[in-house]
Design a protein around this motif. Structure first.
Motif, PDB file in Angstrom:
ATOM      1  N   GLU B  60     -45.699  44.882  53.639  1.00 11.76           N
ATOM      2  CA  GLU B  60     -45.838  43.604  52.951  1.00 11.76           C
ATOM      3  C   GLU B  60     -47.174  42.997  53.386  1.00 11.76           C
ATOM      4  N   VAL B  79     -42.114  25.377  53.980  1.00  9.15           N
ATOM      5  CA  VAL B  79     -41.465  26.468  53.245  1.00  9.15           C
ATOM      6  C   VAL B  79     -41.294  27.738  54.091  1.00  9.15           C
ATOM      7  N   ARG B  81     -39.887  30.143  56.572  1.00  8.57           N
ATOM      8  CA  ARG B  81     -38.621  30.219  57.317  1.00  8.57           C
ATOM      9  C   ARG B  81     -38.705  31.174  58.492  1.00  8.57           C
ATOM     10  N   PHE B  82     -39.903  31.678  58.790  1.00 10.80           N
ATOM     11  CA  PHE B  82     -40.021  32.694  59.840  1.00 10.80           C
ATOM     12  C   PHE B  82     -40.873  32.214  61.015  1.00 10.80           C
ATOM     13  N   ASP B  83     -41.102  30.899  61.072  1.00  9.51           N
ATOM     14  CA  ASP B  83     -41.906  30.311  62.155  1.00  9.51           C
ATOM     15  C   ASP B  83     -43.243  31.015  62.301  1.00  9.51           C
ATOM     16  N   ASP B  95     -49.262  33.220  62.518  1.00  6.46           N
ATOM     17  CA  ASP B  95     -48.894  34.227  63.524  1.00  6.46           C
ATOM     18  C   ASP B  95     -48.571  35.506  62.748  1.00  6.46           C
ATOM     19  N   ALA B  98     -45.231  37.277  63.287  1.00  8.23           N
ATOM     20  CA  ALA B  98     -44.004  36.653  62.769  1.00  8.23           C
ATOM     21  C   ALA B  98     -43.955  36.659  61.242  1.00  8.23           C
ATOM     22  N   GLU B 100     -43.493  37.607  57.619  1.00  7.24           N
ATOM     23  CA  GLU B 100     -42.766  38.693  56.953  1.00  7.24           C
ATOM     24  C   GLU B 100     -43.360  39.037  55.596  1.00  7.24           C
ATOM     25  N   GLY B 101     -44.393  38.304  55.190  1.00  2.06           N
ATOM     26  CA  GLY B 101     -45.061  38.651  53.932  1.00  2.06           C
ATOM     27  C   GLY B 101     -44.339  38.187  52.685  1.00  2.06           C
ATOM     28  N   CYS B 102     -43.506  37.154  52.794  1.00  3.55           N
ATOM     29  CA  CYS B 102     -42.730  36.710  51.623  1.00  3.55           C
ATOM     30  C   CYS B 102     -43.608  35.983  50.616  1.00  3.55           C
ATOM     31  N   ALA B 103     -44.757  35.473  51.061  1.00  3.12           N
ATOM     32  CA  ALA B 103     -45.719  34.794  50.183  1.00  3.12           C
ATOM     33  C   ALA B 103     -45.235  33.444  49.679  1.00  3.12           C
ATOM     34  N   SER B 104     -44.190  32.923  50.269  1.00  4.88           N
ATOM     35  CA  SER B 104     -43.699  31.610  49.878  1.00  4.88           C
ATOM     36  C   SER B 104     -44.810  30.568  50.054  1.00  4.88           C
ATOM     37  N   HIS B 107     -47.543  30.846  47.394  1.00  8.93           N
ATOM     38  CA  HIS B 107     -47.175  30.291  46.093  1.00  8.93           C
ATOM     39  C   HIS B 107     -47.128  28.765  46.101  1.00  8.93           C
ATOM     40  N   ARG B 108     -46.821  28.143  47.250  1.00  7.55           N
ATOM     41  CA  ARG B 108     -46.635  26.698  47.275  1.00  7.55           C
ATOM     42  C   ARG B 108     -47.880  25.914  47.673  1.00  7.55           C
TER      43      ARG B 108
END
Lengths: 293, 298
Positions: B60, B79, B81-83, B95, B98, B100-104, B107-108
């Motif tokens: 990711e 947004v 959630r993985f600190d 970081d 930490a 995770e590559g969600c890209a939230s 996008h925001r």
């Protein structure tokens, strides 16, 4: 002092070492009001085994939940934006039907935030449990990933919220890490004071030790030390590597069928073979020196 | 037949058994091998692979913030959630471990200050070995997506099976029951679980068999070091019998196994006697189990 016991390769003796260290330290310290003096958290949530050696009375204290999307079909327009947003390919849209592959969902919330119709809400899904209990003077905790679930890291993250708040030289916390060198290991090692690597002196032990050292020392910048288990079984590769890398070898446990037999019955090593109590206590003192306490 | 060797608990002898199965299978026809333990890949250490294809593997993405565009508005912090994001000196920093590559956050972000960068997560290889082609991989330290890399390794291995006109794929699996294990055994014909008569081995065997059952995969069991603790070996036999899982072999506790593997030889090449006989029996029973299942499916 938080000591994470890791290895890279599985089956080199992480749990034997973690439980042996906890049991040895617990045997010489007395806590106030008979309270716990050592905490052990079993972070190998796919295959947790430390309880088999310490026999704590376990109670479930938390459920591990991930927020996964549910789609309101009346509001969904079938625009596919949620599937585009999901970096983990956990959403597919077929016609107007939105399919969610829950085991692949990381719970990031991107889909719910980005849905133009506000059609997505999130519901908690249980992927594992946290259980805690005590075994004599050892405060024990473990995470257990539910069978069929893919992601170990969130369970470890939940478990580590149970870390004892009181720290310092007199308060030993032992983390029994999962094997390997990918994200679950990172999750376990983060925030530890020391990474204690258990290996066996074979090309396999060495190969995986190098990977684990890369995670602990090079990525997370933790001090590392090595315990050579089944010493005498293979070749000199691990010794050569540790010398070249300047990694201290803090303990050697010989190849001894009696140790394998004790472990097969789930007996902590210093309990089954009392001649190992001294070496485990020496290891504890070496760890305190290495951490600078 | 696609045979996947698993164990639950690490260090019970997966690679020893997978390498022996590969050796025995290669005497009968064309085989392909895959090492699905991508963060502690050990099958190659026994097979001296000569790499003929090397590929990069990207996981990711990872968020990167341009400090000149960042207004430190804090939307991304809300947004994530993985600190993985934290404020520092009037901007926000990432970081990467930490993330995770969600890209939230990407996008925001209202000021377009965040981009997702590609992240090299590992390499995978196709190699030649004395038993046939091996597909293996190396996940970089601390990376995610080992399941995705395992899937890539298996896809390529299956292609090679088809290209070479063989029909045997031997997969050395990872320990545990989570994402890399699920990826390793997906679509397999048979799971061979290597266990040992210890409290931990028994406990983990039960969880890995439950995982195989969850995904409707047939499984057989091999008890390694069975004479280390005869009582617990008996317990495993009883458990397997009551759950309808065949025990296909029992190997003795023998330090020569480690010696052989350290020399880069499979136990079936290096040792004769009981170990060779038993491994031959295991291979024969795996073939029988897989072909029996194929007939049932027809």
């Amino acid at each position: 002092m938080i000591v994470a016991v890791a290895s890279g390769k599985g089956g080199t003796g992480k749990t034997m070492l973690a439980t042996g260290l906890a049991a040895a330290v617990a045997s010489i310290r007395s806590g106030a009001d008979g309270g716990a003096v050592v905490q052990l958290l079993d972070c190998d949530v796919e295959e947790p085994n430390a309880h088999l050696f310490l026999n704590p009375h376990l109670q479930k204290t938390a459920e591990v939940v991930i927020l996964t999307p549910t789609v309101d079909p009346d509001r969904c327009s079938g625009c596919r934006r949620c599937a585009e947003l999901c970096a983990f390919h956990a959403i597919a849209v077929l016609g107007k039907e939105v399919l969610v592959f829950e085991e692949m969902c990381h719970g990031c919330g991107s889909c719910a935030l980005g849905c133009p119709e506000g059609a997505i809400s999130e519901k908690p899904r249980v992927t594992g449990v946290i259980e805690e209990g005590s075994a004599g003077k050892i405060a024990f905790g473990r995470g257990v990933l539910n069978v069929g679930e893919a992601m170990a890291a969130p369970v470890i993250r939940y478990l580590k919220r149970r870390l004892a708040e009181e720290r310092g030289a007199d308060r030993l916390v032992v983390l029994d890490a999962p094997p390997g060198s990918s994200c679950p290991v990172v999750e376990c090692l983060r925030g530890a004071d020391f990474a204690l690597m258990v290996t066996e002196p074979t090309p396999f032990g060495l190969h995986d030790l190098e990977m684990a050292v890369q995670v602990a020392r090079d990525e997370l910048h933790l001090p590392v030390g090595v315990v050579v288990n089944r010493d005498g079984v293979g070749d000199s590769g691990v010794d050569d590597y540790c010398r070249d890398e300047g990694i201290p070898i803090l303990m050697r446990i010989p190849l001894d069928r009696r140790i394998a037999e004790a472990c097969s019955e789930g007996l902590p090593l210093p309990v089954a073979l009392p001649e190992y109590l001294g070496p485990f206590l020496s290891l504890y003192h070496r760890l305190k020196e290495e951490v600078g306490l | 037949m696609e045979l996947v060797v698993l164990s639950g608990k690490g260090g019970t002898g997966k690679t020893t058994v997978a390498a022996a199965m590969a050796h025995l299978a290669s005497r009968e026809g064309r085989i392909t091998m895959a090492d699905a333990d991508v963060d502690a890949a050990n099958l190659g250490l026994v097979l001296s692979p000569r790499v003929r294809e090397s590929h990069q593997f990207f996981g990711e993405g990872v968020a990167a913030i341009d400090p000149r565009s960042c207004t430190a508005c804090g939307v991304c912090l809300e947004v994530c959630r993985f600190d993985a994001l934290f404020p520092e000196g009037g901007a926000v920093r990432v970081d990467p471990i930490a993330c995770e590559g969600c890209a939230s956050c990407f996008h925001r972000c209202p000021s377009g200050a965040i981009r997702m960068e590609e992240r090299l997560a590992g390499h995978w290889f196709v190699s030649d070995t004395r038993f046939g082609p091996l597909v293996h991989a190396h996940l970089l330290a601390g990376q995610e997506n080992s399941g995705k890399l395992v899937t890539r390794v298996k896809e390529r291995a299956r292609e090679i099976v088809r290209e070479t006109g063989g029909d045997t794929l031997i997969v050395d699996g990872p320990p545990g029951i989570g994402c890399p294990v699920i990826a390793a055994c997906s679509g397999a014909d048979l799971v061979l679980v290597v266990t040992e008569p210890t409290v931990a081995g028994t406990h983990d065997l039960e969880r890995v068999l439950a995982t195989a059952e969850h995904f409707r995969l047939p499984a057989v069991v091999l008890i390694n070091k069975h004479d280390l603790n005869p009582g617990r070996s008996g317990g495993i036999e009883g458990f397997c019998q009551s759950h309808g899982v065949p025990v296909v072999g029992r190997l003795p506790y023998d330090d020569r196994v480690t010696v052989a593997m350290t020399e880069g030889l499979t136990v079936t090449e290096r040792l004769g006697g009981t170990i060779l006989d038993e491994m031959e029996r295991v291979w024969a029973q795996c073939k029988a189990a897989a072909s029996g299942l194929r007939q049932v499916r027809r």
